[in-house]
Design a protein around this motif. Structure first.
Motif, PDB file in Angstrom:
ATOM      1  N   UNK A 267      44.125  37.935  40.427  1.00 58.26           N
ATOM      2  CA  UNK A 267      45.221  37.480  41.605  1.00 58.26           C
ATOM      3  C   UNK A 267      45.307  38.713  42.805  1.00 58.26           C
ATOM      4  N   UNK A 268      45.261  39.844  42.227  1.00 56.78           N
ATOM      5  CA  UNK A 268      45.491  41.221  43.175  1.00 56.78           C
ATOM      6  C   UNK A 268      44.118  41.225  44.129  1.00 56.78           C
ATOM      7  N   UNK A 269      43.073  40.955  43.402  1.00 58.49           N
ATOM      8  CA  UNK A 269      41.719  41.010  44.024  1.00 58.49           C
ATOM      9  C   UNK A 269      41.712  39.934  45.245  1.00 58.49           C
ATOM     10  N   UNK A 270      42.000  38.640  44.862  1.00 63.21           N
ATOM     11  CA  UNK A 270      41.837  37.462  45.753  1.00 63.21           C
ATOM     12  C   UNK A 270      43.104  37.541  46.829  1.00 63.21           C
ATOM     13  N   UNK A 271      44.211  38.253  46.397  1.00 60.56           N
ATOM     14  CA  UNK A 271      45.433  37.987  47.328  1.00 60.56           C
ATOM     15  C   UNK A 271      46.061  39.268  48.048  1.00 60.56           C
ATOM     16  N   UNK A 302      31.882  41.907  38.261  1.00 62.52           N
ATOM     17  CA  UNK A 302      32.440  43.281  38.765  1.00 62.52           C
ATOM     18  C   UNK A 302      33.624  42.827  39.717  1.00 62.52           C
ATOM     19  N   UNK A 303      34.765  43.832  39.656  1.00 59.19           N
ATOM     20  CA  UNK A 303      35.669  43.490  40.513  1.00 59.19           C
ATOM     21  C   UNK A 303      35.177  43.561  42.036  1.00 59.19           C
ATOM     22  N   UNK A 304      34.474  44.164  42.396  1.00 58.43           N
ATOM     23  CA  UNK A 304      34.210  44.402  43.839  1.00 58.43           C
ATOM     24  C   UNK A 304      33.266  43.089  44.033  1.00 58.43           C
ATOM     25  N   UNK A 305      32.213  42.641  43.161  1.00 56.66           N
ATOM     26  CA  UNK A 305      31.828  41.232  43.368  1.00 56.66           C
ATOM     27  C   UNK A 305      32.657  40.020  43.351  1.00 56.66           C
ATOM     28  N   UNK A 306      33.644  40.252  42.585  1.00 62.36           N
ATOM     29  CA  UNK A 306      34.567  39.195  42.333  1.00 62.36           C
ATOM     30  C   UNK A 306      35.425  38.908  43.674  1.00 62.36           C
ATOM     31  N   UNK A 307      35.790  40.013  44.296  1.00 64.31           N
ATOM     32  CA  UNK A 307      36.355  40.131  45.549  1.00 64.31           C
ATOM     33  C   UNK A 307      35.745  39.449  46.512  1.00 64.31           C
ATOM     34  N   UNK A 310      35.434  35.707  46.124  1.00 67.50           N
ATOM     35  CA  UNK A 310      36.741  34.831  46.419  1.00 67.50           C
ATOM     36  C   UNK A 310      37.646  35.101  47.538  1.00 67.50           C
ATOM     37  N   UNK A 311      36.917  36.240  48.303  1.00 66.20           N
ATOM     38  CA  UNK A 311      37.956  36.546  49.720  1.00 66.20           C
ATOM     39  C   UNK A 311      37.051  36.282  50.752  1.00 66.20           C
ATOM     40  N   UNK A 312      35.599  36.255  50.504  1.00 67.99           N
ATOM     41  CA  UNK A 312      34.681  35.962  51.581  1.00 67.99           C
ATOM     42  C   UNK A 312      34.632  37.018  52.601  1.00 67.99           C
ATOM     43  N   UNK A 313      34.007  36.551  53.734  1.00 72.60           N
ATOM     44  CA  UNK A 313      33.941  37.504  54.972  1.00 72.60           C
ATOM     45  C   UNK A 313      34.991  37.121  55.802  1.00 72.60           C
TER      46      UNK A 313
END
Length: 333
Positions: A267-271, A302-307, A310-313
């Motif tokens: 959730x934190x990585x996305x939002x 990984x957390x960075x790849x996940x972000x 799911x956050x995109x550019x």
């Protein structure tokens, strides 16, 4: 390809596009306009799809007899009993040595046909519990994008169908050919990670005798949590809490906490705008290495790849990338 009532149109379209007639743009990158397969879409016409319209131009189901590959797209209610004639055709194809390819929930059809016992298989991650209950003799890999178990191939949810279709093309016609089809689809020839990064548990309120302890643990995830501390909160001995915890949740206390912390990190990585290090501490892992280790275990990435996924550019960055590509195209060198 077998079309059943409630077939997912996207699954069918991806398979037809990957294996069927080549679009005109394919000739711009490869001088092989003819499809490498003879494709027939079979079923009882007219067949209603998942989107409400029907498909009328279908070959009879017995057209699948003698096929080298039988593809079963996903469908809206995969647990519903299927037409015995269809199941018999699938079973007969398996006996004749045909390659069976299920897309998304199409694995349920293969299961009903009795061809998955002892086989490694996947399906949409959200259907894992239903699949295991229905076909306990199959070995479900719920987080895989696709699984190649020799004669039986299966893909995860919807767009993972493209991953599996490209894998089949790579196996049959080589990496170069699969890469060129992926260029037409605008899809990576191979994606890293699995379905775990897309799976999301529906929030469920805690219930049962340990509900107050579960709520307390959830509220204090960012803090150091030990079995002794949780046992004191529950007014039990550590051994008693561990036993009751496993009986009520099906998991160890440490395993349950790790899963909840990974969910919070997602959730934190996305939002949020927190750095990965800040996310690690906010989720209770204490270090980026601990976050990475648990995150990789539960999501396959990984957390960075996940972000990034799911956050995109951001819009301005995307615009700059497009501008850079256009400027490079105009450069004389």
């Amino acid at each position: 390809m077998i079309v059943l009532g409630g077939t997912f149109v996207l699954d069918l379209a991806v398979a037809v596009q990957a294996f069927g007639r080549r679009p005109s743009v394919f000739s711009k990158i490869r001088h092989e306009p003819e499809a490498p397969y003879e494709v027939g879409v079979c079923g009882d016409a007219p067949t209603p799809t998942s989107l409400g319209f029907t498909i009328a131009d279908l070959k009879p189901i017995d057209w699948a007899a003698g096929a080298d590959t039988v593809v079963v797209p996903g469908l809206e209610a995969p647990w519903a009993p299927q037409n015995p004639a269809v199941l018999a055709a699938v079973a007969r194809a398996a006996q004749d040595g045909a390659r069976l390819v299920s897309l998304c929930a199409g694995a349920f059809v293969l299961g009903q046909a009795g061809v998955l016992d002892g086989r490694r298989v996947t399906t949409h991650w959200a259907l894992a519990d239903e699949f295991r209950a229905a076909f306990p003799r199959a070995h479900l890999l719920e987080h895989a994008l696709y699984v190649d178990d020799g004669q039986i191939l299966s893909s995860g949810g919807m767009l993972a169908s493209a991953d599996l279709c490209l894998h089949v093309l790579r196996h049959d016609h080589g990496q170069s050919y699969a890469n060129d089809v992926s260029r037409v689809l605008i899809s990576p020839p191979h994606r890293t990670g699995g379905q775990g990064q897309y799976a999301k548990a529906a929030p469920r309120p805690a219930s049962g005798p340990l509900a107050p302890v579960l709520d307390w643990l959830t509220e204090h995830l960012a803090e150091p949590l030990t079995l002794q501390r949780a046992a004191a909160q529950a007014h039990m001995s550590p051994r008693t809490l561990e036993r009751r915890f496993r009986a009520e949740t099906g998991d160890s206390l440490a395993g349950w906490i790790a899963r909840r912390r990974v969910e919070r990190a997602r959730v934190l990585l996305e939002d949020s705008e927190l750095t990965v290090t800040q996310v690690a501490h906010a989720a209770g892992f204490g270090s980026t290495e601990a976050l990475r280790r648990h995150f990789l275990t539960h999501t396959g990435t990984t957390p960075r790849a996940y972000r990034d996924t799911f956050r995109g550019v951001a819009g301005p960055t995307a615009d700059r990338n497009t501008e850079h590509a256009e400027r490079s195209r105009r450069m004389p060198w």
